[in-house]
Design an enzyme around this catalytic site. Structure first.
Site, short mmCIF file in Angstrom:
data_model
loop_
_atom_site.label_atom_id
_atom_site.label_comp_id
_atom_site.label_asym_id
_atom_site.label_seq_id
_atom_site.Cartn_x
_atom_site.Cartn_y
_atom_site.Cartn_z
CB THR A 83 -0.90 -0.12 1.26
OG1 THR A 83 -0.05 0.20 2.46
CG2 THR A 83 -1.90 -1.14 1.31
CG ASP A 90 14.88 -0.68 1.80
OD1 ASP A 90 15.45 -0.35 2.61
OD2 ASP A 90 13.67 -1.16 1.50
#
Ligand code: PRP
Length: 207
Positions: free
Chosen positions: A107, A199
């Protein structure tokens, strides 16, 4: 709101190492820390200080010291820890807070798992640290937490920010200052900054 992109040659050389996929996790950690230490110079340029008289071995001297309450460094876990370490290597008269948060990879919404903050945030200079400002979701959720705890003088400190992240933070928190080492213009469909550096948390902690 002021946005400052440092773009300093020394920092840019280190940021290039950080971005490179050849850079190992231990080198990434060290480099991210070094950049954060260098950034401390700009981060604290408006540090609240007061006069302090001391004695040198020869004479009395009117110098300065940090005002109470001390400034506060707040790391967004996990990756923000490295910025806090780099800054406190240079200047450690600070209180340190933590906001535990990760970004749900489906999400892209931030999920909070810990809030531990120093008291009396309303009178302190607060520096919210996270290496990446991508969509801005994690930063904005943390800024809400700081505001709920009455912080009013907040600077967001990032290594790499996206234009979109800066825009989003600016829209919702017009009084928050942003200092970043560098800025990229794009996010990919997964919400990662591109070209970016990957990341940050995974690269710092080798996960
Ligand atoms: C990364 C990064 C920021 C956030 C940025 O954290 O360190 O906290 O994503 O993205 P956003 O601006 O779109 O919110 P991550 O979720 O990977 O957690 P970690 O620090 O624990 O690795």
């Amino acid at each position: 709101m002021s946005v400052q992109v440092l773009n300093h040659p020394l920092i840019n050389v280190l940021m290039t190492n950080l971005r490179s996929q050849e850079t190992s996790s231990s080198e990434f950690r060290l480099t991210a820390k070094k950049i954060s230490s260098l950034m401390a110079y700009e981060i604290f340029k408006d540090l609240k200080i007061e006069k302090k008289r001391i004695d040198t071995p020869l004479e009395s001297f009117l110098g300065v010291t940090v005002q109470d309450p001390k400034p506060c460094i707040i790391s967004i876990l996990r990756a923000g820890l490295i910025i806090s370490e780099g800054i406190t290597d240079i200047f450690d008269k600070v209180s340190i807070g933590h906001i535990g948060m990760y970004r749900d990879e489906k999400t892209l919404n931030p999920v909070n798992y810990l809030i531990k903050l120093p008291s009396n945030l309303e009178n302190r200079q607060c520096f919210l640290c996270d290496p990446m400002l991508a969509t801005g979701g994690s930063a904005m959720s943390s800024l809400e937490t700081l505001k709920k705890n009455k912080a009013s003088d907040i600077t967001l400190v990032c290594l790499l920010a996206s234009d979109e992240g800066i825009r989003n933070v600016k829209e919702k928190f017009s009084d928050v200052k942003i200092i970043c080492a560098q800025k990229d213009s794009k996010l990919n469909e997964k919400g990662f900054i591109v070209p970016g550096l990957g990341d940050a948390g995974d690269r710092i902690f080798d996960t």
